[in-house]
Write an enzyme that holds these catalytic residues in place. Sequence first.
Site, PDB file in Angstrom:
ATOM      1  N   LYS A  22       0.951  -1.189  -0.100  1.00  0.00           N
ATOM      2  CA  LYS A  22      -0.023  -0.001   0.130  1.00  0.00           C
ATOM      3  C   LYS A  22       0.892   1.144  -0.141  1.00  0.00           C
ATOM      4  O   LYS A  22       0.519   2.455  -0.746  1.00  0.00           O
ATOM      5  CB  LYS A  22      -0.854  -0.017   1.386  1.00  0.00           C
ATOM      6  CG  LYS A  22      -1.515   1.449   1.806  1.00  0.00           C
ATOM      7  CD  LYS A  22      -2.463   1.445   2.689  1.00  0.00           C
ATOM      8  CE  LYS A  22      -1.657   1.393   4.062  1.00  0.00           C
ATOM      9  NZ  LYS A  22      -1.226   2.846   4.398  1.00  0.00           N
ATOM     10  N   ASN A  23       1.894   1.208   0.891  1.00  0.00           N
ATOM     11  CA  ASN A  23       2.432   2.711   0.996  1.00  0.00           C
ATOM     12  C   ASN A  23       3.529   2.648   0.073  1.00  0.00           C
ATOM     13  O   ASN A  23       4.327   3.786  -0.012  1.00  0.00           O
ATOM     14  CB  ASN A  23       3.284   2.448   2.386  1.00  0.00           C
ATOM     15  CG  ASN A  23       2.068   2.599   3.690  1.00  0.00           C
ATOM     16  OD1 ASN A  23       1.374   2.933   3.254  1.00  0.00           O
ATOM     17  ND2 ASN A  23       2.702   2.560   4.678  1.00  0.00           N
ATOM     18  N   ARG A  93      -4.654  11.043   4.873  1.00  0.00           N
ATOM     19  CA  ARG A  93      -3.635  11.931   4.800  1.00  0.00           C
ATOM     20  C   ARG A  93      -2.664  11.799   3.809  1.00  0.00           C
ATOM     21  O   ARG A  93      -2.179  12.810   3.418  1.00  0.00           O
ATOM     22  CB  ARG A  93      -3.059  11.960   6.359  1.00  0.00           C
ATOM     23  CG  ARG A  93      -3.936  11.984   7.707  1.00  0.00           C
ATOM     24  CD  ARG A  93      -2.894  11.929   8.538  1.00  0.00           C
ATOM     25  NE  ARG A  93      -2.225  13.166   8.864  1.00  0.00           N
ATOM     26  CZ  ARG A  93      -1.082  13.448   8.326  1.00  0.00           C
ATOM     27  NH1 ARG A  93      -0.551  12.781   7.708  1.00  0.00           N
ATOM     28  NH2 ARG A  93      -0.756  14.898   8.641  1.00  0.00           N
ATOM     29  N   CYS A 117      -4.872  12.391  12.968  1.00  0.00           N
ATOM     30  CA  CYS A 117      -5.734  11.202  12.827  1.00  0.00           C
ATOM     31  C   CYS A 117      -5.515  10.301  14.391  1.00  0.00           C
ATOM     32  O   CYS A 117      -4.790  10.854  15.182  1.00  0.00           O
ATOM     33  CB  CYS A 117      -5.275  10.513  11.744  1.00  0.00           C
ATOM     34  SG  CYS A 117      -3.597   9.731  11.907  1.00  0.00           S
ATOM     35  N   ARG A 122       0.358  14.278  13.350  1.00  0.00           N
ATOM     36  CA  ARG A 122       1.139  13.954  11.915  1.00  0.00           C
ATOM     37  C   ARG A 122       1.318  15.622  11.284  1.00  0.00           C
ATOM     38  O   ARG A 122       0.363  15.540  10.200  1.00  0.00           O
ATOM     39  CB  ARG A 122       0.376  13.165  11.324  1.00  0.00           C
ATOM     40  CG  ARG A 122       0.189  11.786  12.066  1.00  0.00           C
ATOM     41  CD  ARG A 122      -0.592  10.863  11.214  1.00  0.00           C
ATOM     42  NE  ARG A 122       0.263  10.105  10.285  1.00  0.00           N
ATOM     43  CZ  ARG A 122      -0.135   9.484   9.531  1.00  0.00           C
ATOM     44  NH1 ARG A 122      -1.282   8.912   9.680  1.00  0.00           N
ATOM     45  NH2 ARG A 122       0.816   8.879   8.287  1.00  0.00           N
ATOM     46  N   ASP A 309       4.717   0.420  12.007  1.00  0.00           N
ATOM     47  CA  ASP A 309       3.295  -0.028  11.672  1.00  0.00           C
ATOM     48  C   ASP A 309       3.223  -1.513  11.886  1.00  0.00           C
ATOM     49  O   ASP A 309       2.442  -2.176  11.658  1.00  0.00           O
ATOM     50  CB  ASP A 309       3.275  -0.033   9.860  1.00  0.00           C
ATOM     51  CG  ASP A 309       3.187   1.429   9.551  1.00  0.00           C
ATOM     52  OD1 ASP A 309       2.793   2.533  10.234  1.00  0.00           O
ATOM     53  OD2 ASP A 309       3.408   1.748   8.325  1.00  0.00           O
ATOM     54  N   ARG A 401      -8.858  -0.629   4.867  1.00  0.00           N
ATOM     55  CA  ARG A 401      -7.806   0.548   4.508  1.00  0.00           C
ATOM     56  C   ARG A 401      -6.537  -0.191   3.791  1.00  0.00           C
ATOM     57  O   ARG A 401      -6.098   0.429   2.910  1.00  0.00           O
ATOM     58  CB  ARG A 401      -7.569   1.355   5.576  1.00  0.00           C
ATOM     59  CG  ARG A 401      -9.008   2.348   5.945  1.00  0.00           C
ATOM     60  CD  ARG A 401      -8.318   3.497   6.867  1.00  0.00           C
ATOM     61  NE  ARG A 401      -7.547   4.337   6.079  1.00  0.00           N
ATOM     62  CZ  ARG A 401      -7.083   5.310   6.436  1.00  0.00           C
ATOM     63  NH1 ARG A 401      -7.175   5.999   7.739  1.00  0.00           N
ATOM     64  NH2 ARG A 401      -6.145   6.224   5.872  1.00  0.00           N
TER      65      ARG A 401
HETATM   66  N1  EPU Z   1       6.843  14.551  10.854  1.00  0.00           N
HETATM   67  C1  EPU Z   1       7.067  15.568  11.169  1.00  0.00           C
HETATM   68  N2  EPU Z   1       6.686  16.752  10.184  1.00  0.00           N
HETATM   69  C2  EPU Z   1       6.610  16.498   8.582  1.00  0.00           C
HETATM   70  C3  EPU Z   1       6.309  15.023   8.660  1.00  0.00           C
HETATM   71  C4  EPU Z   1       6.419  14.093   9.463  1.00  0.00           C
HETATM   72  O1  EPU Z   1       6.978  16.104  12.310  1.00  0.00           O
HETATM   73  O2  EPU Z   1       6.357  17.382   8.014  1.00  0.00           O
HETATM   74  C5  EPU Z   1       6.718  13.562  11.874  1.00  0.00           C
HETATM   75  C6  EPU Z   1       5.547  12.789  12.144  1.00  0.00           C
HETATM   76  O3  EPU Z   1       4.518  13.182  12.833  1.00  0.00           O
HETATM   77  C7  EPU Z   1       6.042  11.446  12.872  1.00  0.00           C
HETATM   78  C8  EPU Z   1       7.602  11.230  11.924  1.00  0.00           C
HETATM   79  O4  EPU Z   1       7.636  12.781  11.507  1.00  0.00           O
HETATM   80  O5  EPU Z   1       6.350  11.659  14.046  1.00  0.00           O
HETATM   81  C9  EPU Z   1       7.478  10.321  10.803  1.00  0.00           C
HETATM   82  O6  EPU Z   1       6.219  10.415   9.972  1.00  0.00           O
HETATM   83  P1  EPU Z   1       6.133  10.214   8.460  1.00  0.00           P
HETATM   84  O7  EPU Z   1       6.239  11.617   7.708  1.00  0.00           O
HETATM   85  O8  EPU Z   1       7.505   9.343   7.987  1.00  0.00           O
HETATM   86  O9  EPU Z   1       4.766   9.539   8.265  1.00  0.00           O
HETATM   87  P2  EPU Z   1       4.091   9.657   6.816  1.00  0.00           P
HETATM   88  O10 EPU Z   1       4.840   9.532   5.597  1.00  0.00           O
HETATM   89  O11 EPU Z   1       2.885  10.399   7.138  1.00  0.00           O
HETATM   90  C10 EPU Z   1       4.105   6.805   6.593  1.00  0.00           C
HETATM   91  C11 EPU Z   1       3.212   5.775   6.147  1.00  0.00           C
HETATM   92  C12 EPU Z   1       2.848   5.380   7.840  1.00  0.00           C
HETATM   93  C13 EPU Z   1       3.769   5.026   8.413  1.00  0.00           C
HETATM   94  C14 EPU Z   1       4.890   6.338   8.468  1.00  0.00           C
HETATM   95  C15 EPU Z   1       5.862   5.741   9.353  1.00  0.00           C
HETATM   96  C16 EPU Z   1       2.419   6.034   3.915  1.00  0.00           C
HETATM   97  C17 EPU Z   1       1.142   6.196   3.220  1.00  0.00           C
HETATM   98  N3  EPU Z   1       2.214   6.269   5.483  1.00  0.00           N
HETATM   99  O12 EPU Z   1       3.518   7.882   6.962  1.00  0.00           O
HETATM  100  O13 EPU Z   1       1.735   4.169   7.442  1.00  0.00           O
HETATM  101  O14 EPU Z   1       3.476   4.893   9.850  1.00  0.00           O
HETATM  102  O15 EPU Z   1       5.331   6.623   7.209  1.00  0.00           O
HETATM  103  O16 EPU Z   1       6.879   4.793   8.727  1.00  0.00           O
HETATM  104  O17 EPU Z   1       3.476   5.642   3.652  1.00  0.00           O
HETATM  105  C18 EPU Z   1       0.222   2.956   7.830  1.00  0.00           C
HETATM  106  O18 EPU Z   1       0.333   2.285   6.765  1.00  0.00           O
HETATM  107  O19 EPU Z   1      -0.490   2.423   8.849  1.00  0.00           O
HETATM  108  C19 EPU Z   1       0.644   3.996   8.207  1.00  0.00           C
HETATM  109  C20 EPU Z   1       0.488   4.827   9.253  1.00  0.00           C
END
Ligand code: EPU
Length: 422
Positions: A22-23, A93, A117, A122, A309, A401
């Site tokens: 998915k990701n 998101r 969320c 996030r 995850d 999802r």
């Molecule tokens: N963060 C910030 N600022 C930003 C972006 C992130 O402070 O601008 C923080 C976040 O709040 C968090 C950390 O950085 O504490 C890491 O977040 P990240 O940005 O890596 O998360 P994401 O890209 O929004 C993806 C996956 C998530 C997975 C996370 C971490 C996808 C679609 N989503 O989210 O997957 O948990 O990376 O590995 O790729 C899931 O599949 O259940 C899921 C939530």
Amino acid sequence: MDIFRIEGGVKLKGTVRLSGSKNATLPIMAAAILAPGTSVIKGAPELSDIAVLMKLLSKLGATVERNAAGDLQIDTTVINNPVGEYNIVRKMRASICILGPLLARCGKAKISMPGGCAIGDRPVDIHLRGLRELGADIHLKNGYIIAQAKNGLKGRKIFLGGPFGSTVLGTANILMAAVLAKGRTVIESAACEPEIADLANCLNKMGAKVSGIGSPRLVIEGVSSLAAIEYQVIGDRIEAGTFMVAAGVTSGEIRIENCRVDDMAAVADRLLKIGTTVEPLDNGCVVKSNGKIAPADITTQPYPGFPTDLQAQFMTLLSLADGNSVITEKIFPDRFMHVAELNRMAASLRKEGPSVIIAGVKNLVAAPVMASDLRASAALVLAGLAAQGTTVINRVYHIDRGYENIEEKLNALGAKITRKSI
Ligand code: EPU
């Protein structure tokens, strides 16, 4: 709304084939925006999150459908409405990953600012910082991110680290903006997750020049255009980890196909400590429980560390350990919605700041429980498989999802799960 009814206590045995990740699929779908024409994504799973992004892309002007083989076909010849509406973005998101590609393709974008969320606040501040450094003018208005790059995007050196380390979708966004920017972009503290490497490999197949793939330093030489291509996404390592835990909690043995074990070293390491071995095969592995569950400590970290995850699913497994364990969440410190539900099933979990102290119990006890987010619901399904009696899981739309046909896959291994609409 659907519920799952799970008759627990069955040892799982047999073979499962993983769906596409998915990701990895989500940002690769967004990357199709960068190349006018028809891109085909092979192995894109049929999930509600994927359906949300299909809808969003079609609102931008693209034509998005599944072809006869079930692959995702995205025609982005026309992208004439670079807007991500609140009504769609609020459902997922990860919709934010269209921002970088839209800026690169159209020179402007207007995307609803994602809210928090169930797993935490996030923020997307690092995405916006990175895009600004590439030359975008960005401001917020009425809950929307308004981004413009009147003079195009220009490559430069960008540090993308934040308080919790690297950002997965932030790296995806900046990478996708940089491939069509003028000159060289260097992303320091880039996310190293296999899903980002898959995106970068896909971009290179489209004609981009990305090097350092899989490392925290991505170097991107901008090109003037990209071509639409066919691309096969990698198997879903989080689905793999979930089936590994299913073997562990049921004292079972599962052969997992379409799984890159090399991407799962941290997970295999913890499983070995717990008493479940992961034996690599060509394009897969066999996961076998030794019938016991030993306690272990786990700290989630960016890749190659232990993935957040899989934190909830391992909490189910360690709830049944012969001793005490500690799980510390270093990516989303509030991602513990499953704790109270697992305790309803007679687990003994105590939250202490970003950690949960787990006193292992002999058995989990079936109960009606509520799914609260995607991975938390997977943890409850696993608890239901381990518990004696009938567990009823409400709100399984959360699991839909991110897990394709989970009950069919588990039932093929001997589980007894029925889905009912109520
Ligand atoms: N963060 C910030 N600022 C930003 C972006 C992130 O402070 O601008 C923080 C976040 O709040 C968090 C950390 O950085 O504490 C890491 O977040 P990240 O940005 O890596 O998360 P994401 O890209 O929004 C993806 C996956 C998530 C997975 C996370 C971490 C996808 C679609 N989503 O989210 O997957 O948990 O990376 O590995 O790729 C899931 O599949 O259940 C899921 C939530």
